[in-house]
Motif scaffolding. Sequence first.
Motif, short mmCIF file in Angstrom:
data_model
loop_
_atom_site.label_atom_id
_atom_site.label_comp_id
_atom_site.label_asym_id
_atom_site.label_seq_id
_atom_site.Cartn_x
_atom_site.Cartn_y
_atom_site.Cartn_z
N ARG A 1 0.85 -1.20 0.00
CA ARG A 1 0.00 0.00 0.00
C ARG A 1 0.89 1.25 0.00
NH1 ARG A 1 -4.05 0.55 4.90
NH2 ARG A 1 -4.73 -1.45 3.99
N THR A 2 0.56 2.19 -0.86
CA THR A 2 1.35 3.41 -0.94
C THR A 2 0.60 4.60 -0.36
OG1 THR A 2 0.55 3.82 -3.19
CG2 THR A 2 2.63 2.62 -2.96
N TYR A 3 1.37 5.63 -0.03
CA TYR A 3 0.81 6.83 0.61
C TYR A 3 1.08 8.03 -0.29
CZ TYR A 3 0.41 3.90 4.74
OH TYR A 3 0.08 2.88 5.61
N ASP A 4 0.05 8.83 -0.46
CA ASP A 4 0.15 10.00 -1.33
C ASP A 4 0.73 11.18 -0.56
OD1 ASP A 4 -0.07 11.70 -3.48
OD2 ASP A 4 -2.22 12.05 -3.24
N VAL A 5 2.02 11.06 -0.26
CA VAL A 5 2.74 12.11 0.48
C VAL A 5 3.92 12.54 -0.37
CG1 VAL A 5 4.00 12.71 2.58
CG2 VAL A 5 2.06 11.12 2.70
N ALA A 6 3.95 13.80 -0.73
CA ALA A 6 5.03 14.30 -1.59
C ALA A 6 6.34 14.40 -0.81
CB ALA A 6 4.65 15.67 -2.15
N ALA A 7 7.44 14.13 -1.48
CA ALA A 7 8.77 14.35 -0.91
C ALA A 7 9.12 15.82 -1.17
CB ALA A 7 9.79 13.42 -1.54
N ALA A 8 8.66 16.69 -0.27
CA ALA A 8 8.84 18.13 -0.47
C ALA A 8 10.29 18.53 -0.35
CB ALA A 8 8.00 18.89 0.57
N ASP A 9 10.67 19.56 -1.09
CA ASP A 9 12.04 20.06 -1.05
C ASP A 9 12.43 20.43 0.37
OD1 ASP A 9 12.32 19.74 -3.75
OD2 ASP A 9 11.81 21.81 -4.25
N PHE A 10 13.65 20.10 0.75
CA PHE A 10 14.16 20.45 2.07
C PHE A 10 15.61 20.86 1.92
CE2 PHE A 10 16.14 19.64 6.17
CZ PHE A 10 15.22 20.22 7.05
N THR A 11 15.92 22.06 2.39
CA THR A 11 17.29 22.57 2.31
C THR A 11 18.04 22.23 3.59
OG1 THR A 11 16.60 24.41 0.91
CG2 THR A 11 18.73 24.60 2.01
N VAL A 12 19.08 21.43 3.46
CA VAL A 12 19.88 21.05 4.62
C VAL A 12 20.91 22.14 4.85
CG1 VAL A 12 21.45 19.35 5.60
CG2 VAL A 12 19.52 18.62 4.19
N LYS A 13 20.62 22.98 5.81
CA LYS A 13 21.51 24.10 6.12
C LYS A 13 21.65 24.18 7.63
CE LYS A 13 22.16 29.07 5.29
NZ LYS A 13 21.57 30.30 4.69
N THR A 14 22.85 24.09 8.13
CA THR A 14 23.06 24.13 9.57
C THR A 14 24.37 24.82 9.89
OG1 THR A 14 23.24 22.79 11.58
CG2 THR A 14 24.15 21.84 9.56
N THR A 15 24.37 25.54 11.00
CA THR A 15 25.59 26.17 11.50
C THR A 15 26.20 25.35 12.63
OG1 THR A 15 24.30 27.51 13.07
CG2 THR A 15 24.74 28.47 10.90
N LEU A 16 25.63 24.19 12.91
CA LEU A 16 26.11 23.35 13.99
C LEU A 16 27.42 22.68 13.61
CD1 LEU A 16 22.76 21.56 14.94
CD2 LEU A 16 23.78 23.56 16.07
N SER A 17 28.23 22.41 14.61
CA SER A 17 29.43 21.62 14.38
C SER A 17 29.03 20.18 14.08
CB SER A 17 30.33 21.63 15.62
OG SER A 17 29.69 20.96 16.69
N ALA A 18 29.93 19.43 13.49
CA ALA A 18 29.65 18.03 13.19
C ALA A 18 29.35 17.26 14.47
CB ALA A 18 30.85 17.40 12.48
N GLU A 19 30.03 17.61 15.55
CA GLU A 19 29.81 16.92 16.82
C GLU A 19 28.43 17.21 17.38
OE1 GLU A 19 32.43 18.76 16.05
OE2 GLU A 19 33.99 17.21 15.90
N GLU A 20 27.98 18.48 17.28
CA GLU A 20 26.66 18.84 17.79
C GLU A 20 25.56 18.25 16.92
OE1 GLU A 20 23.59 20.67 20.13
OE2 GLU A 20 25.60 19.85 20.48
N ALA A 21 25.78 18.21 15.62
CA ALA A 21 24.79 17.60 14.73
C ALA A 21 24.61 16.13 15.09
CB ALA A 21 25.23 17.74 13.28
N GLU A 22 25.70 15.44 15.33
CA GLU A 22 25.61 14.02 15.72
C GLU A 22 24.93 13.87 17.07
OE1 GLU A 22 28.40 10.12 16.73
OE2 GLU A 22 29.33 11.94 15.91
#
Length: 273
Positions: free
Chosen positions: A33-54
């Motif tokens: 069964r499939t779901y009618d949910v669009a994969a909306a555009d998402f901009t991955v933008k972060t000022t976090l350090s790699a350590e904080e993101a993890e």
Amino acid sequence: MMRIVKIILAAVVAICLIAVAGVYVLSEMRLSRTYDVAAADFTVKTTLSAEEAERRARTLMCGGCHHDAGYVLLDEPGVGRIVAPNLTRFVPMYSDAELVRLIRHGVKKDGTGAVIMPASNFANISDDDMAAIITWLRSLKPLPDAVEGTTQWGPLGRIGLALDKIPFEADLVPAVITPAATRPADIGEYAFKTGCGHCHNLDTAKQSEAFLAPALKPLAQSYSAVDFKTLLRTGKGVGGRDLGVMTEVSQWDFSHFTDVEIEQIQTYLARRP
């Protein structure tokens, strides 16, 4: 007389075979069964350090289910074997927009629903935390699968699927949601909505398919600040008790909360009217 018995037995066998085939077909229909949910555009933008993101990604329970390279979430005779896939191999197959749809809606790349993925909680993840999760996922180095095989359903699981009794969280999340842009400074309520609430209620115990989870408000009230911090850091209850799933998830995920965040979580849980 023997002929009649043989006819009856043949009829019973035929009915059983038809029933088995029907269960299989209906279960496959549910899985596809499939779901009618669009994969909306998402901009991955972060000022976090790699350590904080993890760190943020791990507090949102990625590791508890998937571990470093996949993990068996359920292996019950007759029911089936549910495997959380190896993220280091799985993530590169998805675009950022498809990852967001999977996390927030529980909808996979092919439009079908993911099993066990706690999308109804993850729908509340803020945009900046979502960016942190994807940033961390994209940084993972490829690892060989820690477990062999993929999710397989046994006869009881197939019956549950055929009867639509196996929960798919994609059914619980609206097609359009509006998450907050940023993670709140006080994450008490936010942590409950994005994580704790998947297994627990605030005021009453919650029975899932696998275990009975205690109500969080009386638990938070009964723990000292020191014991509550130990609980989230190690997953151990008062007296060093092993708490099963809670112990595992805490050690993988909740141990990454800061001291201040743990205090905020306990305060929210204990004082909520």
